[in-house]
Design a protein around this motif. Sequence first.
Motif, short mmCIF file in Angstrom:
data_model
loop_
_atom_site.label_atom_id
_atom_site.label_comp_id
_atom_site.label_asym_id
_atom_site.label_seq_id
_atom_site.Cartn_x
_atom_site.Cartn_y
_atom_site.Cartn_z
N ARG A 1 0.83 -1.21 0.00
CA ARG A 1 0.00 0.00 0.00
C ARG A 1 0.86 1.26 0.00
O ARG A 1 0.60 2.21 -0.75
N THR A 2 1.88 1.28 0.84
CA THR A 2 2.67 2.51 0.96
C THR A 2 3.53 2.76 -0.28
O THR A 2 3.99 3.88 -0.48
N HIS A 3 3.72 1.74 -1.12
CA HIS A 3 4.47 1.93 -2.36
C HIS A 3 3.55 2.07 -3.57
O HIS A 3 4.02 2.14 -4.71
N GLY A 4 2.24 2.08 -3.34
CA GLY A 4 1.31 2.27 -4.44
C GLY A 4 0.74 3.68 -4.45
O GLY A 4 1.23 4.58 -3.75
N SER A 5 -0.28 3.88 -5.26
CA SER A 5 -0.92 5.20 -5.33
C SER A 5 -1.83 5.41 -4.12
O SER A 5 -2.33 4.45 -3.54
N GLU A 6 -2.05 6.64 -3.75
CA GLU A 6 -2.86 7.00 -2.58
C GLU A 6 -2.43 6.23 -1.33
O GLU A 6 -3.25 5.57 -0.69
N PRO A 7 -1.16 6.27 -0.98
CA PRO A 7 -0.71 5.49 0.18
C PRO A 7 -1.25 6.08 1.48
O PRO A 7 -1.48 7.28 1.59
N PRO A 8 -1.46 5.25 2.47
CA PRO A 8 -1.84 5.77 3.79
C PRO A 8 -0.63 6.39 4.48
O PRO A 8 0.52 6.05 4.18
N VAL A 9 -0.89 7.28 5.40
CA VAL A 9 0.18 7.81 6.23
C VAL A 9 0.33 6.90 7.44
O VAL A 9 -0.67 6.42 8.00
N LEU A 10 1.57 6.63 7.83
CA LEU A 10 1.83 5.71 8.95
C LEU A 10 2.29 6.50 10.18
O LEU A 10 3.04 7.47 10.06
N VAL A 11 1.84 6.04 11.33
CA VAL A 11 2.31 6.57 12.60
C VAL A 11 2.77 5.40 13.45
O VAL A 11 2.02 4.45 13.68
N CYS A 12 4.02 5.46 13.88
CA CYS A 12 4.64 4.37 14.63
C CYS A 12 4.91 4.83 16.06
O CYS A 12 5.61 5.83 16.28
N VAL A 13 4.39 4.11 17.03
CA VAL A 13 4.67 4.40 18.45
C VAL A 13 5.56 3.29 18.97
O VAL A 13 5.11 2.15 19.15
N ASP A 14 6.83 3.59 19.17
CA ASP A 14 7.80 2.55 19.54
C ASP A 14 9.07 3.25 20.02
O ASP A 14 9.54 4.18 19.35
N PRO A 15 9.66 2.83 21.14
CA PRO A 15 10.91 3.46 21.58
C PRO A 15 12.09 3.13 20.68
O PRO A 15 13.14 3.78 20.80
N ARG A 16 11.93 2.17 19.79
CA ARG A 16 13.02 1.79 18.88
C ARG A 16 12.76 2.33 17.48
O ARG A 16 11.62 2.40 17.03
N ARG A 17 13.85 2.62 16.78
CA ARG A 17 13.73 3.04 15.38
C ARG A 17 13.68 1.79 14.50
O ARG A 17 14.65 1.40 13.87
N THR A 18 12.56 1.15 14.49
CA THR A 18 12.36 -0.11 13.76
C THR A 18 12.13 0.18 12.28
O THR A 18 11.93 1.35 11.88
N PRO A 19 12.07 -0.85 11.44
CA PRO A 19 11.69 -0.62 10.04
C PRO A 19 10.31 0.02 9.91
O PRO A 19 10.06 0.76 8.95
N VAL A 20 9.43 -0.23 10.86
CA VAL A 20 8.12 0.43 10.84
C VAL A 20 8.30 1.93 11.01
O VAL A 20 7.67 2.74 10.31
N ALA A 21 9.17 2.31 11.93
CA ALA A 21 9.41 3.73 12.17
C ALA A 21 10.01 4.38 10.93
O ALA A 21 9.63 5.51 10.55
N VAL A 22 10.94 3.69 10.30
CA VAL A 22 11.58 4.23 9.09
C VAL A 22 10.54 4.44 7.99
O VAL A 22 10.51 5.47 7.31
N GLU A 23 9.65 3.45 7.82
CA GLU A 23 8.63 3.57 6.77
C GLU A 23 7.62 4.66 7.12
O GLU A 23 7.12 5.36 6.22
#
Length: 804
Positions: free
Chosen positions: A234-256
């Motif tokens: 989804r995030t690499h397609g058209s009309e991607p959603p915005v992501l919000v990551c709550v995590d004390p670590r800079r995980t791949p989720v946080a990077v994305e």
Amino acid sequence: MAVSNSSAPHDHDRVVDVWGPRTPHGRDDRWPSRVDVHLDAGVGPADVQKWVRSACVLCSNGCGCDIAVVDGQMVGIRGRADDLVNKGRLGPKGLYGSTPWASSADRLTTPLIRRDGILVPTDWTTAMDRIVAESQRLLRTKGPLSHGFYTSGQLFAEEYYTLAVIGKAGLGTPHMDGNTRLCTATAAAAFKESFGTDGQPGCYSDIEHCDALFLWGHNMAETQTVLWSRVLDRTHGSEPPVLVCVDPRRTPVAVEALRTGGLHLPVRVGTNLALLNGLLRELFENDLVDHDWVDRHTVGVDDLRKLVDDYPVEKVAAICGLEPDAVRRAARIFGERSAVLSTVLQGFYQSHQATAASVAVNNLHLLRGMIGRPGAGVLQMNGQPTAQNNRECGADGDLPGFRNWDNPDHVRELAELWDVDPMVIPHWADPTHAMQIFGYVADGTINLLWVSATNPAVSMPESARIRSILEKDTCFLVVQDLFLTETAQLADVVLPAAGWGEKTGTFTNASRVVHLSEKAVEPPGQAKPDLDIFLSYAAAMDFRSRSGAPLIGWHTAEEAFDAWRAASAGRPVDYTGLTYDKLRDTSGVAWPVNDTHPDGAARLYSDAVFPSAVDVCETFGHDLLTGAAVTEQEYRALAPDGRAMIKGCVYVPAHEQPSEQFPLLFTTGRTVYQFHTRTKTRRSRPLDAAAPRAWVEMNAEDARDLGITEGDVVVVESPRGRIQVPARIGMITRGSVFAPFHYGSSDADVHEPGGRQGQANELTMTVWDPVSKQPAFKTAACRVRRADPVRPAIEATTAGQSGP
């Protein structure tokens, strides 16, 4: 190894490229299929003699798959393109970890019994006779409260239900729980508190429809890799959603999240609820509430508004270690987007205010009416593949079918179904959660503990305490498992169990999707399916109904499933329309399946009617701060009557705060390459090579202050114990330290000379959430220093996404 794309098969190393090739698409498009395949070295597709239907059990995603069989051996796996969950994809654990363990030379193939302090091989008759003799002796002398059962999140529904009937109607003991208490109890508790019963409201296809995705303490990129590939598409397609990551670590989720223009909120460990209270206040302050929907479909909003008024953004930001504007922006994203999806996992569940924080996520959705429609919903996730079934079938502290312990009619329904006296069913006391079960063993009141398919000697908090409990000579310990785990080594009797692919059964994933997993090969030696082991015990104990018939009248997995279907009739978790034949005709069906929903239901609460009526609900609820139970009278006064319940709770600091002696906070978690205590994944060469040993992750500034550099061997100490592991630098907020929990002592001779130097739970503590009773693995004070004498640096694992 080989991984094929549906359009262009090609070799691919999924240890390095964890999520595989992208298949990007736009909003509201169907998720494209991509079939992943792995066959053992030297085996080609033409060599496979049969493919057997199943679903992967190496995370909670429940990906539909087929098992490749050659000459009676499992030799590979492929995803099913038409499956409801994964559309053909499999993650690295599913591809490389599903089958190697089955042919491992150290499989348990015969029962073991302890004689003169040593476990020695025996036969099934001798082993079961020993268990039954001890069980009957204890029933005669001490009664059913002498028995405790600690099971898993990795058995099948048929096995859980059979065990629940044995415990609740055969023995009559309330001491029954699973390791699901460690991973998913908070998901169930949060559902019950907000909606009335357990049950996932949303579904995975909501990812295709959302325009904002919040991941609350959920490192999906490592814990549910296929689901994360769905997000990436989804995030690499058209009309991607915005992501919000709550995590004390800079995980791949946080990077994305940052790449999509969203937010990473690196909260201070132990402050989740403060953040949520601040976000809820922002919705009220900025009038981002669907007042009409809230008025018609919820109760409790006024009390919540008053409570969160004490959490202005500046105060919350100071507590959580965040920038105030970041908190405001997160609230704006949640409050202004048209379809918000939330996922929640261990970062919230394994904290000291787990249920309160998870309920607060539900509150956000209720305030906006964001539930029960495409793209708008909550996914309170599970940590293990069949945890949902444990909760549904009653092998944990719940009654089967989401029934209410405090509702006499619900207890009577089960008594009639099982043809037993209602007083046999132990509803006269609160069910005993896992932490209490081990406490009662320590106190000497539980004298027979039966552990199935789990390894508490490694996975439970405060390992030294758990070892001392399991070693007590006042408790007769039975362990059934695939291998001689750290726990099995302490048992009086060890029973060899058949594993995935060696038995038939059903299981349900975190989004209520049911799969049938068929037997592909014979188990080795004398190993038996867990269902057969439980049935053998029930028969040997001669459990009877009031009419004198055998209490358990089923003999096969399909008959057990039919019995479970009958128990679920009329309840929110209704399986009555599901059969083995129906599951063979499709690839994943989401319950409820009944006359109203003959083909299942993707989402719950599309009509905004919740199972909260007094005669329907699974619990009357709790005070989220203290865990005190709400009485039936108080619940009736609340009068939810089909409406959702909005509940709040004040934030309080975690039990153990940093001090001069222990200035840092220790938190545990997972790596993409290992599962649970590595019983299966450590026997996969590519997975084990990618993450062969434990490590500790530190903030760069903390490490610099302590003179620690990448790869240095460090000692991490808490008031309860110490570990000695290499350091990684750079992924976590200042003041916090992270370690994976998977590593025990079984392979210490290979990787960790000196014993349990990588076992993270040596440091964690025996405290739990007041409502869900889930242990708090995320907040313990600790200190870190370089090992003395200084040891040569050890290269930390750098493959894939677990690297620094």
